[in-house]
Design a protein around this motif. Sequence first.
Motif, short mmCIF file in Angstrom:
data_model
loop_
_atom_site.label_atom_id
_atom_site.label_comp_id
_atom_site.label_asym_id
_atom_site.label_seq_id
_atom_site.Cartn_x
_atom_site.Cartn_y
_atom_site.Cartn_z
N ALA A 298 0.63 -1.21 -0.08
CA ALA A 298 0.40 -0.35 -0.39
C ALA A 298 0.67 1.37 -0.19
CB ALA A 298 -0.56 -0.13 0.95
N ASP A 299 1.94 1.55 0.47
CA ASP A 299 2.60 2.33 0.86
C ASP A 299 4.10 2.17 -0.60
OD1 ASP A 299 1.98 3.10 3.17
OD2 ASP A 299 3.21 2.13 4.14
N MET A 300 3.92 1.27 -1.42
CA MET A 300 4.94 0.97 -2.08
C MET A 300 6.17 1.53 -2.14
SD MET A 300 2.74 2.79 -5.05
CE MET A 300 3.76 2.45 -6.93
N ILE A 301 7.43 0.10 -0.86
CA ILE A 301 8.04 0.57 -0.38
C ILE A 301 8.34 -0.86 0.03
CG2 ILE A 301 9.27 0.52 1.82
CD1 ILE A 301 7.29 3.52 1.67
N ILE A 302 9.52 -1.42 0.14
CA ILE A 302 10.03 -2.63 0.22
C ILE A 302 11.55 -2.72 0.95
CG2 ILE A 302 10.93 -2.93 -1.25
CD1 ILE A 302 9.88 -6.50 -1.60
N THR A 303 11.23 -3.72 1.92
CA THR A 303 13.50 -3.34 2.84
C THR A 303 13.23 -4.88 2.69
OG1 THR A 303 12.49 -1.97 4.39
CG2 THR A 303 13.93 -3.16 4.53
N VAL A 304 15.06 -5.44 1.84
CA VAL A 304 15.06 -6.56 1.60
C VAL A 304 17.01 -6.28 2.12
CG1 VAL A 304 13.53 -6.94 -0.46
CG2 VAL A 304 16.01 -5.81 -0.86
N GLU A 305 16.83 -7.24 1.98
CA GLU A 305 18.53 -7.84 2.75
C GLU A 305 19.57 -7.86 1.28
OE1 GLU A 305 19.59 -10.14 6.73
OE2 GLU A 305 19.33 -11.05 4.97
N GLY A 306 20.49 -6.60 1.21
CA GLY A 306 21.88 -6.85 -0.19
C GLY A 306 21.95 -7.46 -1.33
N GLY A 307 21.94 -8.97 -0.68
CA GLY A 307 22.00 -9.83 -1.52
C GLY A 307 21.21 -10.11 -1.95
N ALA A 308 19.49 -9.81 -1.97
CA ALA A 308 18.95 -10.69 -2.19
C ALA A 308 18.73 -10.51 -4.01
CB ALA A 308 17.22 -9.69 -1.91
N LEU A 309 18.40 -11.43 -4.80
CA LEU A 309 18.25 -11.52 -6.04
C LEU A 309 17.05 -10.24 -6.32
CD1 LEU A 309 18.51 -15.29 -6.80
CD2 LEU A 309 20.76 -13.25 -7.73
N ALA A 310 17.54 -9.43 -7.48
CA ALA A 310 16.58 -8.59 -7.46
C ALA A 310 15.79 -9.32 -8.86
CB ALA A 310 17.11 -7.53 -8.60
N THR A 311 15.92 -10.54 -9.44
CA THR A 311 14.26 -11.39 -9.64
C THR A 311 13.69 -11.61 -9.07
OG1 THR A 311 16.33 -13.21 -10.04
CG2 THR A 311 16.00 -11.97 -12.50
N ASP A 312 13.84 -12.43 -7.92
CA ASP A 312 13.46 -13.24 -6.92
C ASP A 312 12.63 -11.42 -6.55
OD1 ASP A 312 14.26 -14.85 -6.90
OD2 ASP A 312 14.94 -15.23 -5.05
N VAL A 313 13.01 -10.36 -6.24
CA VAL A 313 11.97 -8.97 -5.81
C VAL A 313 11.47 -8.51 -6.42
CG1 VAL A 313 12.41 -6.98 -5.32
CG2 VAL A 313 14.25 -8.15 -4.25
N ALA A 314 11.40 -9.08 -7.92
CA ALA A 314 10.44 -8.48 -8.95
C ALA A 314 9.88 -9.49 -9.30
CB ALA A 314 11.25 -8.28 -10.48
N ALA A 315 9.48 -10.61 -8.99
CA ALA A 315 9.06 -11.41 -9.22
C ALA A 315 7.89 -11.15 -7.58
CB ALA A 315 8.65 -13.34 -8.89
#
Length: 348
Positions: A60-77
């Motif tokens: 709803a806030d259009m914000i995500i917090t992830v660790e630096g080693g997260a794969l960008a493709t996983d985040v995109a999915a």
Amino acid sequence: MDLTPTTREELAEALAVASDDGRTVAVRGGGTESRRGRPCAADDSVCTLALNRVVDYAPADMIITVEGGALATDVAALIGGRGQRWASADVRPGATVGGILSAARTGKRRLRQGAVRDSLMEVVVATGDGRLVVGGGRTVKLVTGFDLPRLMVGSLGTLGVIVQATLKLWPDPMASSWFTAEGDTTDMLALANDVLAAYHRPAAVIVRPGAMDACIEGAPEDVVAPDGARVSVEPANPEGTGLVEMGVPPAALAAIVRRLDQAGEVFEAWMGTGICRVAVTDAREVASVRALAVEFGGHAQILDGPDDLRADPFGPVPPGAEVMRRMRAAFDPAGILNPGLFAAEVTA
């Protein structure tokens, strides 16, 4: 030491020990930026791929917090399932969130979506001497003091390791399409100017040898092909032994395109942004492309290339080199992080 830490504290402790011992450390994620900077071996290595948790996601806030080693493709999915995207990033297989930010890898839609640095709201960094430092904030009104997020984007891991990032997201457009037209350089530059003038902030307008590519996003009725163009796909990067990226004043790109085309170079110019990527085969060609960039008040660096092409990956030392050195001394006093990747490094 070859370490794959599972917590930020473990990573910070490893860097503290290496700093005390004076041992250099190569920081690696997915390895997509492994052919950047001067060829240089490190004493130890740290892999960030185990730091891959999604810490918080607020659609709803259009914000995500992830660790630096997260794969960008996983985040995109993950965010794609909620109709959202990390629009300004160059999301490629194998790339991590921290790697994209550290390398400032903005995608081809920069004309509409802006630079990837503008998407980083808050960052947690493990410094070279083992401190965990937080900068930025989840909302603008919470941000005070030094702009650590912008400092870390593009630093190539020479100031610290990004262990956590809070990203601003964008909604998926209602419609989106790439279009391609083909013709001689003069006609393609004229068509590019027409697209820039006729559409409200196209996502991308790219001129390359014999072609013009445009990405149009928005309401379905607005996503129509420019005159003479057909539906296509996002163009691939120019292919060669290596890849050089020029950064010049946007108004200079048309003249640079003509010069590169006359020289028979393989390139793509991101019209309206001042970015031009050129495929190169040897050091002579790198020097020629760099001289052209400098002639027009810009610079050029090698994004990708084998060892023998990267003896001078960054070109002339930037005007703010002394400030850059002081910043590195503050974040990495022993100078252990990512040898060969510091653009203001003094070489013999």
